[in-house]
Design an enzyme around this catalytic site. Structure first.
Site, PDB file in Angstrom:
ATOM      1  N   ASP A 235       0.667  -1.139  -0.026  1.00 28.19           N
ATOM      2  CA  ASP A 235      -0.077  -0.054   0.047  1.00 28.19           C
ATOM      3  C   ASP A 235       0.888   1.083  -0.038  1.00 28.19           C
ATOM      4  O   ASP A 235       0.703   2.172  -0.720  1.00 28.19           O
ATOM      5  CB  ASP A 235      -1.035  -0.052   1.282  1.00 28.19           C
TER       6      ASP A 235
ATOM      7  N   LYS B  23      -4.511  -2.152   4.643  1.00 32.80           N
ATOM      8  CA  LYS B  23      -3.887  -1.469   5.953  1.00 32.80           C
ATOM      9  C   LYS B  23      -4.530  -1.688   7.082  1.00 32.80           C
ATOM     10  O   LYS B  23      -3.910  -1.948   8.257  1.00 32.80           O
ATOM     11  CB  LYS B  23      -3.997   0.091   5.797  1.00 32.80           C
TER      12      LYS B  23
END
Ligand code: URA
Length: 437
Positions: free
Chosen positions: A161, A187
């Site tokens: 990410d 996340k």
């Protein structure tokens, strides 16, 4: 299959298997797939989309690009909140202090500025000494006491990410439902949360411009959450004009602290309290939204939320002069002010242009390697629906002495629509998904 063949297939609208998506994410994170091929893949996804299975596979591959934390041994509900991004959206800063004071443990894995929107990590890094890098020992220690932490992606926590986020930021591939879903939830689930409350921003200053797009995003977020067996709930909030008055990095930290001292703009307070209330409901700490809001207000009123936020900042090495005006942070002076051109009401604002104005000042990035100037920003002094007299203040541009701000000023002016009729002020909280039943 080579990365090139997968990009080619997605470009033509084909679908990718779970293992193909995983090989793309893995290859990119390890540096075997170059930025330019991944950027082409992201743009192909922007145009062609991902189906539900591909979105799930992307979320899972990104989550597994680093460690997946298990926080089961830490007692209490571990709930996070995440915003899809806005202008002047500093909600995470006061919210975490309030939620911690109300008994929620908040393992917050945040991001940097994205497109025209600000990022919590960049705001925190305007505090001297604050370390946003993930450190497993500190993470667990702060989650136990004072009960919350805010860190960024790292080499060992969702590196996919971190890298995709930075690439999307500079390749116009942010406003894409499956990419947003995978970015946010990879996340959150890697960080070990039990559940997530999402603030899906809607309007000209958000990535979702209208309620139809926002609902599509909400449905996808809740569906991926369900596939991971974790509750995800969504509040839709209006984001055409900035939230609160401060837009930038250091100025937003100052406004967050003012809020925790019992002040702060009303729209910021409203949105923050509603989101905390949802976290409390999700964590079993409030039976209703009303009870959650009143607990949140009480934690602000008795100073406990400020104490929690202060302990969190200091736990990350941050040094603020808590009692000084402006917390002792370096904020640029007013370089230009915009005022109402005549007696008129502020009918509409193009929030994206205000965010881009801050990027132009150096408060955001145009290229991956750009450094941020934490001092710059805007002070937003009017609200949509306000009827202003000629010459009344609308916005201040904060910039270091000597910086040319004419182009920024023109951008901000062009973002405002004036009307002789008085439009009604619009609500900030627009609804929720799933609907409360
Ligand atoms: N926030 C994120 O973490 N990712 C996105 O893609 C958008 C907002």
């Amino acid at each position: 299959m080579s990365a090139l063949e997968l990009v080619e297939r997605k470009k033509r609208g084909g679908s990718l298997s779970r293992s193909e998506i995983s090989s793309l994410v893995d290859g990119f994170t390890r540096g075997h797939i170059p930025d330019y091929q991944m950027a082409a893949f992201l743009m192909a996804v922007w145009f062609r989309g991902l189906d539900a299975g591909e979105t799930l596979a992307l979320t899972e591959s990104m989550m597994r690009s680093g460690r997946v934390l298990d926080l089961a041994r830490i007692p209490g509900p571990k709930i996070d909140k995440h915003s899809t991004g806005g202008v002047g959206d500093k909600v995470s800063l006061p919210l975490i202090g309030i939620a911690m004071a109300c008994g929620v443990r908040v393992p917050m894995l945040s991001g940097r500025a994205l497109g025209h929107t600000g990022g919590t990590l960049d705001k925190l890094e305007s505090i001297p000494g604050y370390v946003t890098a993930f450190d497993a020992e500190r993470y667990e220690r702060l989650l136990r006491h004072p009960g919350g932490t805010i860190v960024g992606q790292s080499d060992d926590l969702v590196p996919a990410d971190r890298d995709l986020y930075a690439l999307r930021d500079v390749t116009a591939t942010v406003d894409c439902v499956p990419l947003i879903v995978a970015s946010i939830l990879s996340k959150k689930f890697a960080a070990g949360v039990d559940g997530v409350v999402l603030d899906v921003k809607v309007g000209s200053g958000a990535f979702m411009r209208d309620m139809e797009q926002a609902r599509e995003l909400a449905r996808a977020l809740v569906a991926v959450g369900a596939a991971f067996g974790r509750p995800v709930s969504v509040l839709f909030t209006r984001m055409d004009e900035p939230l609160g008055e401060a837009v930038g990095n250091a100025v937003e930290v100052v406004e967050a602290v003012e809020f925790l001292r019992g002040g702060g703009p009303e729209d910021l307070r409203e949105v923050t309290f509603v989101l905390v209330a949802e976290m409390l409901r999700m964590g079993g700490l409030a039976a209703s939204a009303e009870e959650g809001v009143s607990k949140a207000r009480a934690a602000c009123g008795d100073g406990s939320a400020l104490a929690c936020f202060r302990a969190l900042v200091e736990g990350h090495g941050g040094r603020l002069d808590w009692d000084a005006p402006g917390c002792g942070l370096d904020v640029a002076p007013v370089a230009a002010s915009l005022t109402a051109p005549r007696r008129a009401s502020l009918a509409a604002v193009d929030g994206r242009q205000l965010g881009l104005a801050v990027v132009d000042l150096g408060g955001g990035r145009k290229r991956k390697q750009d450094l941020i100037d934490a001092r710059v920003g805007l002070r937003w002094r009017a609200r949509i629906g306000d009827v202003l007299e000629a010459g009344a203040p609308v916005a201040d541009i904060l910039a270091p002495p000597g910086m040319a701000v004419d182009a920024v000023r023109r951008r901000v002016e062009a973002a405002l629509t004036w009307s002789d009729a008085a439009p009604p002020g619009a609500a900030r909280v627009l609804g929720r998904y799933p609907d409360a039943g």
